[in-house]
Design a protein around this motif. Structure first.
Motif, PDB file in Angstrom:
ATOM      1  N   LYS A   3       5.660  -7.127   4.169  1.00 11.62           N
ATOM      2  CA  LYS A   3       5.548  -5.579   4.318  1.00 11.62           C
ATOM      3  C   LYS A   3       6.433  -4.849   3.202  1.00 11.62           C
ATOM      4  O   LYS A   3       7.419  -5.313   2.505  1.00 11.62           O
ATOM      5  N   VAL A   4       5.472  -3.968   2.182  1.00 13.84           N
ATOM      6  CA  VAL A   4       6.218  -3.083   0.613  1.00 13.84           C
ATOM      7  C   VAL A   4       5.983  -1.576   1.058  1.00 13.84           C
ATOM      8  O   VAL A   4       5.065  -1.314   1.927  1.00 13.84           O
ATOM      9  N   LEU A   5       6.723  -1.023   0.312  1.00 10.92           N
ATOM     10  CA  LEU A   5       6.651   0.364   0.599  1.00 10.92           C
ATOM     11  C   LEU A   5       5.957   1.151  -1.155  1.00 10.92           C
ATOM     12  O   LEU A   5       6.340   0.389  -2.002  1.00 10.92           O
ATOM     13  N   MET A   6       5.181   1.355  -0.117  1.00  8.18           N
ATOM     14  CA  MET A   6       3.964   1.740  -1.010  1.00  8.18           C
ATOM     15  C   MET A   6       3.178   3.747  -1.172  1.00  8.18           C
ATOM     16  O   MET A   6       3.881   3.831   0.320  1.00  8.18           O
ATOM     17  N   LYS A   7       3.353   4.103  -2.515  1.00  4.90           N
ATOM     18  CA  LYS A   7       2.887   5.653  -2.322  1.00  4.90           C
ATOM     19  C   LYS A   7       1.329   5.419  -2.166  1.00  4.90           C
ATOM     20  O   LYS A   7       0.264   3.880  -2.355  1.00  4.90           O
ATOM     21  N   GLU A  10      -1.403   4.086  -4.441  1.00  5.12           N
ATOM     22  CA  GLU A  10      -0.895   2.826  -4.965  1.00  5.12           C
ATOM     23  C   GLU A  10      -1.459   1.924  -4.004  1.00  5.12           C
ATOM     24  O   GLU A  10      -2.348   0.843  -4.900  1.00  5.12           O
ATOM     25  N   TYR A  38      -1.332   3.072 -11.541  1.00  4.66           N
ATOM     26  CA  TYR A  38      -1.104   1.812 -10.775  1.00  4.66           C
ATOM     27  C   TYR A  38      -1.996   0.896 -11.737  1.00  4.66           C
ATOM     28  O   TYR A  38      -1.456  -0.472 -11.834  1.00  4.66           O
ATOM     29  N   ARG A  42      -2.183  -2.928 -13.643  1.00  2.98           N
ATOM     30  CA  ARG A  42      -2.797  -4.285 -12.569  1.00  2.98           C
ATOM     31  C   ARG A  42      -3.118  -4.806 -13.468  1.00  2.98           C
ATOM     32  O   ARG A  42      -4.169  -5.533 -13.453  1.00  2.98           O
ATOM     33  N   GLN A 174       0.092  10.889  -1.593  1.00  4.39           N
ATOM     34  CA  GLN A 174       1.265  10.782  -2.749  1.00  4.39           C
ATOM     35  C   GLN A 174       2.517  10.527  -1.538  1.00  4.39           C
ATOM     36  O   GLN A 174       3.578  10.262  -1.962  1.00  4.39           O
ATOM     37  N   MET A 175       2.177  10.513  -0.215  1.00  4.57           N
ATOM     38  CA  MET A 175       3.308   9.711   1.279  1.00  4.57           C
ATOM     39  C   MET A 175       3.815   8.401   0.782  1.00  4.57           C
ATOM     40  O   MET A 175       2.491   7.436   0.477  1.00  4.57           O
ATOM     41  N   MET A 176       4.774   8.360   1.481  1.00  3.36           N
ATOM     42  CA  MET A 176       5.292   6.540   1.299  1.00  3.36           C
ATOM     43  C   MET A 176       5.217   5.902   2.507  1.00  3.36           C
ATOM     44  O   MET A 176       5.834   6.278   3.393  1.00  3.36           O
ATOM     45  N   GLU A 177       4.026   4.911   2.295  1.00  3.57           N
ATOM     46  CA  GLU A 177       5.216   4.341   4.218  1.00  3.57           C
ATOM     47  C   GLU A 177       4.924   3.034   4.053  1.00  3.57           C
ATOM     48  O   GLU A 177       4.241   2.125   2.782  1.00  3.57           O
ATOM     49  N   PRO A 178       4.918   1.593   5.066  1.00  2.00           N
ATOM     50  CA  PRO A 178       5.543   0.280   4.142  1.00  2.00           C
ATOM     51  C   PRO A 178       4.262   0.085   4.679  1.00  2.00           C
ATOM     52  O   PRO A 178       3.259   0.684   5.509  1.00  2.00           O
TER      53      PRO A 178
END
Lengths: 373, 234
Positions: A3-7, A10, A38, A42, A174-178
């Motif tokens: 898992k990565v934390l992303m907006k 992104e 992004y 990329r 805009q929000m960030m979640e894994p």
């Protein structure tokens, strides 16, 4: 993959790359600009194309040209930017060119504001451009779902040779979640792109166009498109239910992040003994008309409540689903104001109290009439 | 009171920068809240400056009301500019920095793009002494390795025309954060620290995770976090 934390913005960008889409054209606009930012980093890393056009009009027409080559192409924008792209979107639908367009919606109409809204439902679902055409419209409610639906969008665009639109309110961007990405995007086999314009060496030239001067040819094209939309209605309807049971008194219908606010409200009401379920459409076109009706007509459901970050747009499709068989109420905030779970709880409590009150008065009336008798 | 040793803040100006989404605003808000309760900072005014000119949502200004209640001065754009993502520097900002009596925390937008705003205030920062901290989350795509973090550090220092003083290790995965997430994050911070000779100022973690960790697990000062910038359904 870990898992990565992303907006959201992104994650949507990375999901497109995972789905093999390496042709991105854009024009920046809040609240989706991070997609462009992004991909500017990329795309060179993966041998893709990042191109910022001189306007949204240019971008949408670049999409037309690039899509005609049969490669996976996409753009992202926000409400006023999407309005500017409508002409080319209609052209791509008419010419049957697969494209993916993401709208991270902000408050409108006009230049509006930059905060989250869901007020482009009509534009996305009912055809923002001209002519007899439809977009397949998907609406994620989490960042992981945005990733999954973004990849699926490319598949569906190719499957139906039609533009697919993914819409999310500004918060999705805009929000960030894994999130987790698959190592490889697994998809069903697709028909060969024998229509793609790849250079006419050794074969007859092909043309990608939406101009049909002969009315019979134009009518034929429109009915051909119509048949595809009917196929989408048969095969592509997606939705999710949350805490729906035969104990529910009220059924909510909400999509996108609005549905998550409703879930928090439902959990709260449950702790107070008020049973509410949620129906969340994931495809907005094709819309789960029958599925909503089947749930709404159940005996235990007293009322249906539609909640949106708009002044009631999806509401019209829910009315079309329920066909007057149950009472429908609406709650909405717009212009960038996001309803809080408390607001939703209060609205539902108000509905339940009203119902109890009207039951009481009805009981009183009967007892009175009994006395009279 | 917390069992952890709190970060040692010594300068009047404390600039919080880092990659997009590294958690700068949440760190800034929590740092202000922690300092106002710290005996060493008793009777010293604490203020927080929202210098984020690149993000439209989830900015420290959203916690202003809560911070003002605690006696922290929150300096944000006013009126409809409050909602804008325009490059607006309030005229009073320079004054606030130059006349600061107590401790000022500057919450800055992400990456070199967000840090560019600092270069216009560079002389004010130099007149007062400052510390600039890098908020580092190892779970973010562009700061998951020493090389990429080092690249970001260079970019931020060049666009801000300021120098870093320390690293704030803030590795997390929101609700999926475990003690291991924190520990793995510290490992990256240590590797970066060693590579460019930049000390680790503190470690951040939500109090609910810290409660599960024993004191000897972390040899650095700790800034416990209580999240303020929540999503509407949280």
């Amino acid at each position: 993959m870990a898992k990565v934390l992303m907006k959201g913005n992104e994650a949507i960008a990375e999901a497109a790359i995972k789905a093999g889409a390496k042709n991105y054209f854009c024009y920046p606009i809040t609240p989706q600009t991070e997609v462009a930012e992004y991909l500017a980093k990329r795309m060179p890393e993966v041998g893709g194309v990042f191109l910022q056009g001189e306007s949204e009009l240019a971008v949408a027409n670049m999409l037309f040209g690039a899509a005609a080559t049969g490669k996976r192409v996409f753009t992202t924008s926000s409400s006023p930017g999407i309005s500017l792209m409508q002409e080319a979107i209609s052209y791509m639908a008419g010419a049957e060119l697969p494209t993916v367009i993401v709208n991270i919606m902000r408050g409108g109409p006009g230049l509006g504001g930059i905060l989250p809204a869901q007020s482009d439902y009509f534009q996305s679902v009912k055809g923002g451009g001209h002519g007899d055409y439809r977009l397949l419209v998907l609406a994620p409610s989490t960042i992981q779902e945005a990733v999954d639906l973004m990849m699926l969008s490319f598949h569906l665009a190719d499957k139906y040779r039609n533009p697919v639109m993914m819409i999310g309110d500004g918060m999705i961007g805009q929000m960030m979640e894994p999130v987790e990405f698959p190592d490889k995007f697994e998809e069903d086999e697709l028909p060969e792109k024998d229509w793609a314009i790849t250079g006419a060496k050794g074969r007859k030239p092909k043309v990608a166009k939406s101009l049909f001067l002969d009315p019979h040819a134009l009518e034929d094209n429109s009915w051909k498109l119509h048949a595809k939309y009917e196929e989408m209605k048969k095969h592509e309807i997606r939705f999710e239910k949350y805490k729906m049971s035969d104990k529910n008194e009220i059924m909510l219908v909400a999509y996108g992040t609005m549905a998550r606010i409703c879930q928090t409200a439902i959990d709260h009401l449950e702790s107070e003994g008020i049973s509410v379920g949620l129906f969340r459409p994931i495809t907005l076109f094709p819309f789960p008309l029958q599925q909503i009706q089947d749930e709404a007509v159940k005996k235990n459901i007293k009322k249906v409540l539609v909640i949106e970050m708009s002044t009631a747009q999806m509401m019209e499709d829910v009315e079309r689903a329920i066909l007057g068989k149950k009472q429908i109420d609406f709650y909405g905030r717009t212009g960038g104001i996001v309803p809080s779970p408390e607001e939703v709880v209060n609205k539902i409590k108000g509905m339940v109290a009203k119902k109890a009150k009207s039951k009481k008065t009805a009981a009183k009336k009967t007892s009175k009439s009994k006395k009279k008798a | 009171m917390t069992k952890w040793k709190l970060p040692h803040i010594t300068k009047p100006i404390n600039i919080i920068v880092g990659g997009y989404g590294s958690g700068k605003s949440e760190v800034s808000v929590n740092l202000a809240r922690t300092l106002v309760l710290d005996q060493d900072f008793k009777n010293r005014p604490i203020s927080i400056l929202d210098l984020d000119i690149v993000n439209p949502y989830f900015r420290s200004r959203e916690a202003s009301v809560e911070l003002e209640k605690l006696g922290i001065e929150a300096i944000n754009p006013e009126g409809s500019e409050y909602y804008a993502d325009l490059p607006i520097i309030l005229p009073q900002i320079k004054g606030v920095i130059q006349n600061a009596q107590g401790t000022v925390i500057c919450d800055v937008g992400g990456d070199d793009v967000g840090a560019r705003v600092l270069s216009s205030l560079e002389t004010s920062f130099h007149r007062k002494s400052y510390d600039m901290f890098l908020v580092l989350n190892a779970n973010r795509p562009f700061t998951s390795s020493v090389a990429s973090t080092q690249k970001l550090i260079g970019e931020i220092e060049s666009s801000s025309r300021l120098r870093f003083s320390g690293i704030i290790s803030n590795s997390h995965l929101m609700d999926y954060t475990t003690a291991d997430t924190i520990i793995d994050g510290i490992k990256l911070s240590e590797a970066v620290s060693k590579e460019i000779n930049l000390p680790i100022t503190c470690i951040c973690a939500e109090t609910k995770i810290l409660d599960l960790m024993t004191k000897n697990k972390i040899k650095y000062p700790v800034l416990p976090l209580n999240r303020s910038l929540l999503k509407p359904w949280e």
